[in-house]
Design a protein around this motif. Structure first.
Motif, short mmCIF file in Angstrom:
data_model
loop_
_atom_site.label_atom_id
_atom_site.label_comp_id
_atom_site.label_asym_id
_atom_site.label_seq_id
_atom_site.Cartn_x
_atom_site.Cartn_y
_atom_site.Cartn_z
N LEU A 33 0.82 -1.21 0.00
CA LEU A 33 0.00 0.00 0.00
C LEU A 33 0.85 1.26 0.00
O LEU A 33 0.46 2.28 -0.52
CB LEU A 33 -0.88 0.03 1.25
CG LEU A 33 -1.99 -1.00 1.31
CD1 LEU A 33 -2.71 -0.89 2.62
CD2 LEU A 33 -2.96 -0.75 0.17
N LEU A 34 2.03 1.18 0.64
CA LEU A 34 2.83 2.39 0.77
C LEU A 34 3.52 2.67 -0.55
O LEU A 34 4.19 1.81 -1.09
CB LEU A 34 3.89 2.20 1.85
CG LEU A 34 3.40 2.32 3.29
CD1 LEU A 34 4.50 1.92 4.24
CD2 LEU A 34 2.97 3.74 3.57
N ALA A 35 3.37 3.89 -1.03
CA ALA A 35 4.10 4.24 -2.25
C ALA A 35 5.57 4.19 -1.91
O ALA A 35 6.01 4.77 -0.94
CB ALA A 35 3.70 5.65 -2.66
N GLY A 36 6.35 3.49 -2.73
CA GLY A 36 7.77 3.40 -2.43
C GLY A 36 8.11 2.20 -1.59
O GLY A 36 9.27 1.99 -1.25
N GLU A 56 -6.15 10.55 6.80
CA GLU A 56 -5.56 9.64 5.90
C GLU A 56 -6.29 8.35 5.87
O GLU A 56 -6.51 7.75 6.85
CB GLU A 56 -4.16 9.31 6.27
CG GLU A 56 -3.98 9.21 7.64
CD GLU A 56 -3.65 10.43 8.27
OE1 GLU A 56 -3.20 11.34 7.69
OE2 GLU A 56 -3.83 10.44 9.38
N ASP A 57 -6.52 7.98 4.70
CA ASP A 57 -7.05 6.69 4.50
C ASP A 57 -6.10 6.04 3.60
O ASP A 57 -5.93 6.48 2.49
CB ASP A 57 -8.33 6.84 3.74
CG ASP A 57 -9.42 6.45 4.65
OD1 ASP A 57 -10.50 6.28 4.19
OD2 ASP A 57 -9.14 6.28 5.83
N ALA A 58 -5.49 4.95 3.99
CA ALA A 58 -4.61 4.31 3.05
C ALA A 58 -5.54 3.58 2.13
O ALA A 58 -6.48 2.96 2.54
CB ALA A 58 -3.78 3.35 3.78
N ILE A 59 -5.26 3.65 0.87
CA ILE A 59 -6.28 3.19 -0.07
C ILE A 59 -5.77 1.94 -0.72
O ILE A 59 -4.60 1.82 -1.00
CB ILE A 59 -6.54 4.30 -1.08
CG1 ILE A 59 -7.18 5.42 -0.30
CG2 ILE A 59 -7.45 3.84 -2.17
CD1 ILE A 59 -6.99 6.73 -0.90
N SER A 60 -6.67 1.03 -0.99
CA SER A 60 -6.20 -0.31 -1.27
C SER A 60 -5.51 -0.39 -2.61
O SER A 60 -5.69 0.42 -3.48
CB SER A 60 -7.37 -1.26 -1.27
OG SER A 60 -8.03 -1.11 -2.50
N VAL A 61 -4.70 -1.45 -2.72
CA VAL A 61 -3.85 -1.62 -3.89
C VAL A 61 -4.68 -1.70 -5.15
O VAL A 61 -4.34 -1.10 -6.17
CB VAL A 61 -3.15 -2.99 -3.80
CG1 VAL A 61 -2.12 -3.10 -4.87
CG2 VAL A 61 -2.57 -3.15 -2.44
N THR A 62 -5.74 -2.44 -5.06
CA THR A 62 -6.47 -2.72 -6.29
C THR A 62 -7.00 -1.45 -6.91
O THR A 62 -7.09 -1.34 -8.11
CB THR A 62 -7.64 -3.65 -5.97
OG1 THR A 62 -8.16 -3.22 -4.72
CG2 THR A 62 -7.16 -5.06 -5.84
N LEU A 63 -7.38 -0.49 -6.04
CA LEU A 63 -7.87 0.76 -6.61
C LEU A 63 -6.69 1.48 -7.19
O LEU A 63 -5.69 1.64 -6.53
CB LEU A 63 -8.43 1.61 -5.50
CG LEU A 63 -9.76 1.06 -5.10
CD1 LEU A 63 -10.24 1.78 -3.89
CD2 LEU A 63 -10.71 1.27 -6.26
N LYS A 64 -6.88 1.96 -8.43
CA LYS A 64 -5.71 2.61 -9.01
C LYS A 64 -5.66 4.04 -8.52
O LYS A 64 -6.08 4.94 -9.21
CB LYS A 64 -5.83 2.61 -10.51
CG LYS A 64 -5.81 1.22 -11.06
CD LYS A 64 -5.69 1.30 -12.54
CE LYS A 64 -5.59 -0.08 -13.12
NZ LYS A 64 -6.67 -0.38 -13.99
N GLY A 71 6.49 9.14 -4.89
CA GLY A 71 5.62 8.67 -3.83
C GLY A 71 6.30 8.59 -2.49
O GLY A 71 5.66 8.66 -1.46
N GLN A 72 7.63 8.39 -2.51
CA GLN A 72 8.28 8.18 -1.22
C GLN A 72 8.34 9.45 -0.39
O GLN A 72 8.33 9.41 0.80
CB GLN A 72 9.72 7.71 -1.44
CG GLN A 72 9.78 6.34 -2.03
CD GLN A 72 11.15 6.08 -2.54
OE1 GLN A 72 12.10 6.75 -2.18
NE2 GLN A 72 11.27 5.12 -3.42
N ARG A 73 8.47 10.60 -1.05
CA ARG A 73 8.59 11.84 -0.26
C ARG A 73 7.27 12.08 0.41
O ARG A 73 6.26 12.18 -0.24
CB ARG A 73 8.85 13.05 -1.16
CG ARG A 73 10.19 13.09 -1.74
CD ARG A 73 11.32 13.40 -0.84
NE ARG A 73 11.10 14.28 0.27
CZ ARG A 73 11.87 14.22 1.33
NH1 ARG A 73 12.82 13.35 1.43
NH2 ARG A 73 11.68 15.06 2.31
N LEU A 74 7.32 12.21 1.69
CA LEU A 74 6.07 12.45 2.37
C LEU A 74 6.05 13.90 2.77
O LEU A 74 5.16 14.65 2.46
CB LEU A 74 6.04 11.57 3.59
CG LEU A 74 5.21 12.13 4.69
CD1 LEU A 74 3.80 12.19 4.21
CD2 LEU A 74 5.27 11.24 5.86
#
Length: 1559
Positions: free
Chosen positions: A772-775, A922-930, A962-965
């Motif tokens: 889920l986490l970008a990066g 924040e809602d971490a959004i699931s992988v399947t959703l693009k 995506g990694q830079r927060l």
């Protein structure tokens, strides 16, 4: 040597005064052949030994490598050697050659001696140059100076020979004539070569990274090596990459090493003295006791408690108490910090003192030359060349003065920087080992203050520390010279000065008091601000912003009151300062002419005196300021000595004796948190064998976490013995996450091993989260782990422990923050008997009953005592405390009674555990959703990162986005816009601004008028040369002179007062705009901005607006007008000067522009690179126990040194840039002096001496003023950036209005009906939807459970109810009212939420429950009773007024959660949202909360976001969300029968059909 002997030695006249009396003077040849030859050579011979010593030492230098420059140098010196040999040969040839005429006498001795001396000298120089090469130095300053002297001394024979040849029309002595000019040319070549740096090839790389290392002497004294940085800075704004490496001696590790080693010696000595002091005091007290009690057996109670007890009876009780506290405060090792600083940096101190001394002495030469100059203009019979000589001398002295002054400043400022570095590093190091007692005394904020404010104070004082002796010296010298001019009349002026000192002293002590108050309010305000920013989500959800805004505004008002007082005080001192010079000269001149009628004020006397008085102004103004600064610093010194001298954590609490056969042993241990507190853990005895899994259980507050702390050595051991064998890993109850990548958080300084890393990720159930986490594992985690849910943080913390490969694992309730099935997985795969850690020793604090059958041993704690130890079955059988504990949780147990072993087949999906973040958005959004996983990821990136399951390999660059927060702090660059200045002026008020400028201008006119009057007065000396001077004339002269002087003072006073008022009102406006706006910005902003960065705006930037800008504005106006005045006067005296102004102004302008561009950017880089020092420090302090447990102190120390070095890399160039510009501007100033003198010489016939004196004494002053003007311009630009930064945050877009025109009815919502109507929402316009058209209606009093996988949109739903995020489409109706039409406060004030993380604010318990004071005490007690806190609170002395610590640290997590429940109960609103707070609550508290909610909120609509499914099985309906849509919405029973999403979740959680029917 007598002149006769010299004349015999030369064969010609040595000295005759007639040489100089003509219009074309010259020096005698004999003088040129002797004295002028000996001066440079003696300098060479004095310095040569220093170089030649180096030749004797063995070096590892590459002797084969010879640079071209070196070869040229040796070649030129070789040719000089040949020329000297040739000169000797010529003499020998003339005296002993074949063609010698026997009648002529032999050549004089000098013709033999000089060539021989030169031959030896040139050989010495060749050796010196070789020594320099072996030393690997780039050049030699002594050789450079020698060549300079040599050429200077040879200029005289150069022109003598030429003039003689021209006069006679032929060259008499051709060979010597030729040899001299050949030698002279070679010397010039040698001089040029000696000014070039010879960088050895191995140093080229280093020099590229740090040009200073490769700078030659000339470049070093003029700071030319800095040019490249200035040019870069002018072309484009500098960035951190442009910064050069630091010199070794300026780097933090080096400074820190030196400082620490000296500190240890000094501190130890101070501690010994302190111990003796204590001993003495306790002996005295013992004697007093014995006399008081007359042997009542109380004689030995020296302990504080004893004292307090026995004094209860005496009436002096309270007084003694006060005294006692005071003593406690004073009782720490003191007076060691200054000696430590001195010992560490004494070399630089002495060097800078030497330069300062030279500069001070030179400062008094100019007035003497000025005097000669005025005499010269008065006496027209004197030859013109004298005037030119004086003009040149003025220039020469001024240039020398500039060079010395800049070297002195450079050293002092670098010294200040080093001291600040040493203190910052020392505070950090101390913080890592400090004991709990000391930690309790100061909050994180106060400790950061030691690093920032107090270290900075030292920095500022040390920059000017030499003025302590230099000011008195300057004053003494000035008085001596003035005495020569004016005799005893000086004493009158001196008396005025001496009178000023106590007045200034008085003002300084007053100012100090005010300053202390100021610091107090500032600390208080920042403490609240820090809490507001950390708990801003709660403020928004509860609509509490106004209450906190008022609190801050109140403190701010007090702070501004103090500021105003301070400003008024400083305007009084400014008045005194500006009157002082006028009064002093008035007193002196009046006394001088009044004492006797013979005393006439001539131009020479007046203007020499005035320039001496000008010199006096500086030390007299600086001395009181310096003393005030030193007094302020002494406060900082005390604070630092107290902190750095505080006691360390006792490292011997825990022994590491390998002879034991147990992993952990405690025998009869009692532990407390503080020295004077009663022990929390009493008589604990434990033995844990290696490789065992031991559970620690007990009710809330029974001391479970304290036991872990005791094992870590964090608690104070009162008695007993603890032994631990092997290394430790520690998982705290509240996970501590660093602001670094996820991988760095897990590795925690260990090396990366792919296989092991992946295995641990899998075991800790982090795999799905990484998806889920970008990066992935390189994703950056925000401050305090802000973009991870509680459960994720806890699992990362566990992974870190597992990766550390320790021997013993202390796990403080790591399973509480995760869902049941994830907990089961962690237990199986990591902690339990078959987990990764199966052969390690594990101590597990837990509330989860279901794991207890699988542990080897259970320790039961009750009220700080070990009540039982044994295996699960034996304890169960014994029917003791443990079986009670089990019975309490029996029901819970039945729900989860699926054995962990059997749970292995559950496939782990991360969907069940909700990512509940600290911050709402924040809602971490699931992988399947693009779409991206959390708002912040593409916060600035703009492009959204898509990821489909097929292509997991992403191009590299996109991944980085995506990694830079947290974005790098936005840093303004380029010139500060005019609008910022206008904005500040607007805040001050236009009327004020205009008045201030006009009054300052009038003051300047008065100043010039006074001096013109004086110059006119001095002409009286010529007009009344042989007459008696009339008294009326004298009185008029004195009267007008005095009146103009006092007028200046009054104008300055009025202007400064006005400016003070204006700047205070500007401060008020800017701060309240900033505060007002920060409370109204959307939550999104707080999620993407580190706390430190926002706090910095309220701390450093507001401080600048309050204190630095008004100072800068005032100084700038005064400097600017001063420069204009000077130019005006010089042009008045010598109108030709107007021609010279233009080129000088152009040079000045360019230097200034180049400098300001660079300097401003360097300042910005400095402030941007300073924040990480403090945020890393804050992070360290909050994770201290973790860092200590793993033993990673050294790694953090090194990291801190790196961070400070990053900052120094922009501070050091900034210091140099100031020197770079100063030396260039002083050159311009020196040229002004030179030209005003030169023009005075040229037009001396038409000038009166008064004006000459006036224009040159003004010019002498202009150098300083010009320099100050640029510094002030730059400082003003630098400081005004604070206004820019404040207004940047004051203009961020707000969320909706708090209150709008549509007000809901008084009792709304009466029914509590909710209706979602095709509700869609996205976090930001460019992102995808998070909720896709949710439609449903909820009736009043319904109890709804909301479940769904991670990222399904559960929290988004609650965020929408509170309008933390706004709708993209559709609407929400509550009782038929569309919530988007209401003001936010109307809406949020009528809903209630119990958030997941219990956030408390420092203040009273009452304030935490009811910040607006709406409710009575009875209502509050009732609520406390309902939330099961009544017993606790009534047991406290202060009751409702009990002070809650920062972040609620003095309450347990369970108590905090219950307080949050209390808040909800007070609200009595019809709609309650329960964000299930299972994280840190044990089952008992959880039960209490659930029951209270069922009972008290039975008439309300309740929405529960569930983590544990069994809590919502009795709800009226359950809403299942998936990917932002409602997929199922029905009663739990129907859903289970449907066998859809909900059914599979229930199955995973071990809930079966039968159970629900029971419920």
């Amino acid at each position: 040597m007598s002149a006769a002997a010299l004349e015999e030695y030369c064969g010609s006249t040595f000295w005759n005064a007639s040489y100089l009396d003509s219009e074309t003077p010259d020096l005698p040849v004999c003088l040129e052949q002797t004295v002028l030859v000996w001066i440079p050579l003696s300098f060479l011979w004095l310095c040569a030994p220093l170089h030649l010593v180096g030749l004797c030492k063995r070096t590892n230098v590459n002797l084969k490598y010879l640079s071209k420059l070196y070869i040229c140098k040796q070649l030129v010196t070789g040719l000089l050697l040949l020329a000297a040999v040739a000169a000797l040969a010529v003499t020998l040839g003339e005296d002993f050659g074949p063609g010698k005429d026997p009648n002529t006498a032999n050549n004089a001795g000098v013709y033999y001696a000089n060539p021989v001396v030169y031959i030896v000298s040139w050989i010495v120089i060749m050796l010196c140059q070789e020594a320099v090469r072996r030393r690997r130095a780039v050049d030699s300053s002594t050789l450079f100076l020698f060549w300079l002297l040599q050429i200077f001394c040879h200029v005289f024979p150069f022109q003598t020979l030429l003039r003689a040849a021209l006069k006679q029309g032929e060259v008499m002595d051709v060979p010597r004539f030729c040899l001299f000019y050949i030698t002279f040319a070679l010397e010039v070549c040698a001089f040029i070569l000696s000014a070039i740096a010879d960088v050895p090839p191995e140093a080229l790389e280093r020099v590229k990274r740090n040009p200073e290392e490769g700078a030659a002497f000339l470049s070093r004294i003029t700071f030319n090596w800095f040019n490249s940085m200035v040019i870069t800075g002018y072309k484009r704004p500098l960035v951190q990459k442009d910064m050069w490496d630091l010199n070794e001696a300026d780097s933090t590790p080096y400074i820190n090493r030196e400082f620490q080693s000296n500190m240890m010696i000094e501190l130890t000595a101070a501690q010994v003295t302190q111990h003796q002091r204590r001993q003495k005091k306790s002996d005295q007290l013992r004697d007093i006791d014995e006399t008081l009690q007359n042997g009542n057996g109380l004689g030995n109670s020296v302990s504080q408690n004893g004292l307090m007890m026995e004094e209860k009876g005496t009436p002096k009780n309270t007084e003694k108490k006060k005294e006692k506290n005071k003593e406690d405060k004073e009782d720490y090792p003191n007076s060691w910090l200054i000696p430590t600083i001195y010992k560490t940096f004494k070399r630089v101190l002495f060097e800078s003192a030497f330069f300062k001394l030279l500069q001070d002495v030179l400062a008094f030469v100019s007035p003497q030359i000025l005097k000669l100059m005025i005499d010269f203009t008065q006496n027209t019979s004197r030859p013109v060349w004298e005037g030119y000589l004086y003009a040149l001398l003025l220039l020469f002295v001024a240039v020398l003065q500039s060079l010395f002054l800049q070297q002195y400043f450079q050293r002092c400022f670098v010294l200040g920087m080093k001291v600040r570095t040493a203190i910052t590093a020392a505070v950090y190091k101390k913080a890592l080992v400090v004991s709990n007692d000391v930690r309790k005394e100061s909050t994180v904020g106060e400790t950061v203050n030691l690093m920032s404010a107090d270290a900075q104070r030292f920095n500022d004082v040390i920059n000017f520390i030499h003025l302590l002796w230099s000011c008195p010296l300057q004053i003494a010298l000035a008085i001596v010279f003035l005495w020569f001019e004016l005799g005893p009349s000086v004493l009158a002026g001196l008396a005025v000065m001496v009178l000023m000192v106590p007045i200034n002293g008085l003002l300084a002590t007053k100012a100090r008091k005010i300053q202390i108050d100021n610091m107090k309010y500032k600390d208080k305000r920042l403490k609240i601000m820090n809490e507001i920013i950390s708990g801003v989500k709660i403020l928004k959800l509860f609509a509490w912003e106004p209450s906190f805004q008022n609190q801050v505004e109140e403190i701010r008002e007090q702070e501004l009151k103090v500021l105003k007082k301070f400003a008024y005080l400083s305007s009084v001192s400014t008045f005194i300062m500006s009157c002082a010079p006028a009064l002093v000269s008035l007193a002196t001149f009046a006394t001088f002419v009044g004492v006797s009628s013979d005393n006439v004020l001539t131009a020479a006397k007046a203007f020499t005196s005035i320039s001496l008085f000008n010199i006096l102004r500086f030390p007299l103004a600086m001395l009181p300021m310096l003393i005030a600064a030193i007094v302020q610093t002494s406060v900082s010194k005390k604070r630092l000595e107290k902190f750095l001298g505080g006691e360390d954590l006792d490292l011997d609490t825990v022994q590491h004796d390998p002879s034991f056969n147990t992993a952990i042993t405690i025998s009869d241990g009692s532990f407390a948190w503080e020295r004077d507190a009663a022990p929390l853990l009493k008589n604990v005895s434990l033995e844990i064998k290696p490789g065992k899994l031991v559970a620690v259980v007990g009710a809330v507050g029974s001391g479970k976490s304290s036991l872990i702390s005791a094992l870590l050595g964090e608690m104070l051991k009162k008695k007993g013995f603890v032994n631990i064998q092997g290394s430790l890993a520690y998982v705290p109850q509240q996970a501590w996450i660093q602001n670094a990548t996820l991988r760095d958080n897990i590795l925690f300084g260990s090396a990366y091993e792919e296989g092991q890393f992946q295995q641990i990720i899998k075991a800790c159930a982090l795999g799905p989260d990484l998806e889920l986490l970008a990066g992935g594992d390189l994703a950056e985690i925000g401050e305090k782990g802000i973009n991870l849910s509680g459960g994720q943080k806890q699992r990362v913390s566990l992974a870190r422990a597992t990766y550390s490969k320790a021997d013993i694992y202390l796990l403080d309730d790591p399973l509480s923050a995760v869902d049941a099935h994830v907990g089961k997985h962690l237990f199986d795969k990591v902690i339990g008997p078959n987990g990764l850690l199966q052969d390690k020793t594990r101590v597990l604090v837990t509330h989860a009953v279901s794991f207890l059958p699988f542990v080897d041993e259970i320790i039961v704690l009750k009220d700080g005592n070990v009540s039982e130890v044994g295996s699960y079955n034996s304890l169960r059988a014994s029917k003791g405390a443990f079986s009670e504990f089990l019975d309490t949780y029996a029901k819970e147990q039945s729900n989860q009674d699926q054995s962990p072993q059997g749970g292995n087949d559950v496939e782990l999906i991360p969907d069940v555990e909700d990512i509940q973040m600290d911050s709402p958005l924040e809602d971490a959004i699931s992988v399947t959703l693009k779409r991206e996983n959390s708002i912040r990821r593409s916060q600035r990136g703009g492009s959204v990162r898509l990821r489909s399951t097929s292509s997991l390999k992403e191009p590299k660059d996109e991944l980085n986005k995506g990694q830079r927060l947290i974005e790098k702090e936005a840093m303004e660059s380029g010139q500060v816009k005019l609008s910022v200045f206008l904005q500040y002026m607007r805040a001050m008020g236009w009327g004020y601004t205009f008045l201030v400028i006009v009054i300052y201008f009038i003051q300047n006119v008065a100043f010039i008028g006074q001096n013109l009057w004086l110059s006119d007065w001095t002409n009286d000396a010529i007009d009344y040369a042989n007459m008696t001077y009339p008294n009326w004339k004298r009185d008029t002269r004195i009267g007008v002179f005095g009146a103009l002087g006092v007028a200046q003072g009054i104008f300055v006073f009025v202007a400064t007062l006005l400016l003070a008022n204006a700047s205070v009102s500007a401060s008020r406006i800017l701060h309240s705009r900033l505060l007002n706006n920060m409370l109204r910005v959307p939550m999104l902003f707080y999620d993407t901005t580190p706390t430190g960065r926002i706090l910095n705006r309220f701390a450093k930037d507001i401080f600048t607006v309050d204190e630095a800008i008004p100072q800068s504005v005032r100084s700038w106006i005064l400097c600017f007008l001063g420069v204009l005045g000077t130019i005006f006067v010089i042009c008045l005296a010598t109108p030709l000067f107007t021609i010279i102004i233009v080129p000088l102004a152009v040079i000045y302008y360019f230097v200034q522009r180049f400098y300001v561009a660079t300097s401003r950017q360097l300042r910005r880089l400095d402030s941007v690179s300073r924040s990480p020092i403090y945020s890393h420090f804050g992070e360290t302090v909050s994770g201290l126990s973790v860092i200590r447990a793993y033993g990673h102190q050294d790694r953090f120390l090194t990291h801190n040194e790196k961070t400070i070095d990053e900052n120094l890399m922009s501070v050091y160039p900034w210091i140099v840039s100031n020197r770079w510009v100063a030396i260039r501007l002083e050159l311009v100033g020196n040229l002004v002096v030179f030209f005003s003198a030169l023009l005075a010489v040229i037009s001396r016939d038409s000038l009166d001496s008064g004006l000459v004196g006036l224009s040159i004494s003004y010019a002498l002053n202009v150098t300083q003023t010009l320099n100050w003007l640029v510094r002030m311009t730059s400082e003003l630009e630098t400081n005004i950036v604070a206004v820019e930064r404040v207004s940047e945050y004051a203009e961020i877009e707000n969320e909706a209005q708090w209150i709008t025109d549509t007000r809901p009815p008084e009792k709304w919502p009466e029914e509590g009906k909710l209706q979602f109507d095709n509700y869609k929402v996205r976090y930001r316009p460019e992102l995808d939807l998070v909720l896709h058209g949710v439609t449903c209606s909820i009736d009043s009093n319904e109890k709804i459970g909301i479940v769904g996988r991670t990222g399904a949109g559960k929290s988004s739903l609650t965020n929408c109810l509170f309008r933390i995020i706004e709708a993209a489409e559709g609407r929400i109706l509550i009782d038929g009212v569309d919530i988007s039409s209401l003001g936010l406060h109307d809406l949020r004030g009528r809903l209630t939420i119990i958030p997941q993380d219990p956030v408390l604010f420092s203040g009273t318990l009452r304030m935490n429950l009811d910040p607006f004071d709406k409710f009575t005490d009875e209502e509050l007690w009732k609520v406390l009773e309902l939330s099961h806190l009544k017993d606790f609170v009534s047991g406290l002395q202060e009751g409702l007024q009990y002070e809650v610590a920062e972040g609620g640290e003095n309450l347990s997590v369970g108590q905090r959660q219950l307080l949050c429940l209390g808040r909800a109960l007070l609200r009595k609103s019809r709609i309650l949202i329960l964000d299930e707070a299972t994280a840190a609550v044990d089952l008992e508290t959880d039960d209490l909360i659930q029951n209270t909610i069922r009972k008290e909120f039975s008439h309300c609509t309740v929405l529960t976001i569930a983590h544990r499914l069994h809590t919502i099985m009795d709800n009226s309906r359950v809403m299942v969300l998936d990917a932002g849509k409602i997929v199922e919405f029905d009663t739990p029973t129907n859903l289970l029968n449907k066998q859809g999403h909900f059914y599979s979740m229930a199955k995973n959680a071990g809930i079966t059909q039968t159970e629900t029917t029971v419920l």
